[in-house]
Design an enzyme around this catalytic site. Structure first.
Site, PDB file in Angstrom:
ATOM      1  N   LYS A  13       0.848  -1.180   0.000  1.00  0.00           N
ATOM      2  CA  LYS A  13       0.000   0.000   0.000  1.00  0.00           C
ATOM      3  C   LYS A  13       0.882   1.228   0.000  1.00  0.00           C
ATOM      4  O   LYS A  13       1.906   1.267   0.686  1.00  0.00           O
ATOM      5  CB  LYS A  13      -0.906   0.010   1.236  1.00  0.00           C
ATOM      6  CG  LYS A  13      -1.763   1.253   1.355  1.00  0.00           C
ATOM      7  CD  LYS A  13      -2.591   1.247   2.630  1.00  0.00           C
ATOM      8  CE  LYS A  13      -3.403   2.527   2.758  1.00  0.00           C
ATOM      9  NZ  LYS A  13      -4.215   2.556   4.001  1.00  0.00           N
ATOM     10  N   SER A 193       6.609   5.964  -0.668  1.00  0.00           N
ATOM     11  CA  SER A 193       7.922   5.330  -0.885  1.00  0.00           C
ATOM     12  C   SER A 193       8.539   4.784   0.390  1.00  0.00           C
ATOM     13  O   SER A 193       9.756   4.616   0.483  1.00  0.00           O
ATOM     14  CB  SER A 193       8.906   6.315  -1.560  1.00  0.00           C
ATOM     15  OG  SER A 193       8.381   6.776  -2.785  1.00  0.00           O
ATOM     16  N   ARG A 194       7.705   4.521   1.390  1.00  0.00           N
ATOM     17  CA  ARG A 194       8.148   3.974   2.675  1.00  0.00           C
ATOM     18  C   ARG A 194       9.042   4.938   3.446  1.00  0.00           C
ATOM     19  O   ARG A 194       9.722   4.543   4.397  1.00  0.00           O
ATOM     20  CB  ARG A 194       8.872   2.616   2.491  1.00  0.00           C
ATOM     21  CG  ARG A 194       7.959   1.489   1.979  1.00  0.00           C
ATOM     22  CD  ARG A 194       6.821   1.236   2.946  1.00  0.00           C
ATOM     23  NE  ARG A 194       6.013   0.093   2.590  1.00  0.00           N
ATOM     24  CZ  ARG A 194       4.893   0.150   1.867  1.00  0.00           C
ATOM     25  NH1 ARG A 194       4.473   1.310   1.398  1.00  0.00           N
ATOM     26  NH2 ARG A 194       4.196  -0.934   1.607  1.00  0.00           N
ATOM     27  N   LEU A 195       9.051   6.209   3.053  1.00  0.00           N
ATOM     28  CA  LEU A 195       9.815   7.214   3.789  1.00  0.00           C
ATOM     29  C   LEU A 195       8.884   7.864   4.806  1.00  0.00           C
ATOM     30  O   LEU A 195       8.542   9.049   4.734  1.00  0.00           O
ATOM     31  CB  LEU A 195      10.404   8.244   2.822  1.00  0.00           C
ATOM     32  CG  LEU A 195      11.356   7.658   1.772  1.00  0.00           C
ATOM     33  CD1 LEU A 195      11.855   8.751   0.831  1.00  0.00           C
ATOM     34  CD2 LEU A 195      12.536   6.962   2.464  1.00  0.00           C
TER      35      LEU A 195
END
Length: 216
Positions: A13, A193-195
């Site tokens: 997600k 972006s998982r940041l």
């Protein structure tokens, strides 16, 4: 033709709903928690008051379960339960615990760590007496965490205590509240972006809170 098997490793997600910046966050973690909890309630996320409680037994094995927050203020986070349950025994041996809220729809997580103590008998009495009658009877009927032979045990116990106490069941001596006094908070906001945004608040010796950003 059979359908291809879904791989859980491929479930992903993208988190893009909001952000959490140092300048826009509260300096006091309790105020930040208050803001986020109220936003979760306003957004009508399912059970915004549900939190995971983690405890550690004397053999160092951790365990988790879901409990419901019933209050919070500068003293800490409060919930109520059976003192004779597994979590009750583990807290008696090791009073340190952790809580976690996960508001999936808002892409937010709050983690709280600290020491736990029982609330006063007066606080436990006041909350117990505010509960619906069937919940008050249920506190007597369920020997929480003990092995039972079947659901019929609970039904029979509920009938027995219902007949005994009628409309005025007192608070069981084995049932009451706990309060976790936080010394560490973490607020996590999902980002693209998982940041992700991740802020940690650590209690200092002078009772001030140190706010720091952690890498996700």
């Amino acid at each position: 033709m059979s359908q291809p098997t879904l791989s859980i490793a491929d479930l992903r997600k993208s988190y893009e709903r909001a952000e959490l910046n140092e300048d826009a966050s509260q300096a006091d973690p309790l105020l930040q928690f208050d803001q986020w909890l109220k936003e979760a309630i306003a957004a009508e996320v399912p059970e915004p008051n549900a939190m995971t409680l983690a405890t550690v037994a004397s053999n160092l094995r951790p365990s988790t379960r879901i409990v419901l927050i019933k209050g919070y203020d500068e003293r800490g986070i409060t919930w109520f339960t059976n003192y004779d349950s597994r979590k009750g025994h583990e807290l008696a041996g090791n009073p340190y615990a952790a809580l976690q809220f996960h508001w999936v729809e808002l892409e937010r997580v709050v983690r709280i760590e600290g020491v736990v103590e029982k609330v006063s008998a007066e606080e436990s009495d006041a909350y117990f007496n505010s509960r619906p009658l069937d919940s008050r009877i249920g506190a007597w009927a369920s020997p929480q965490s003990e092995v039972i032979t079947g659901r019929s045990v609970l039904v029979a116990n509920a009938a027995k205590y219902g007949a005994k106490f009628l409309l005025q069941p007192p608070r069981p001596p084995h049932w009451g509240g706990y309060r976790l006094k936080p010394d560490n908070w973490q607020f996590w906001q999902g980002r693209k972006s998982r940041l992700h945004d991740r802020l940690r608040y650590t209690l200092q010796d002078d009772a001030a809170w140190l706010r720091e950003r952690l890498a996700p």
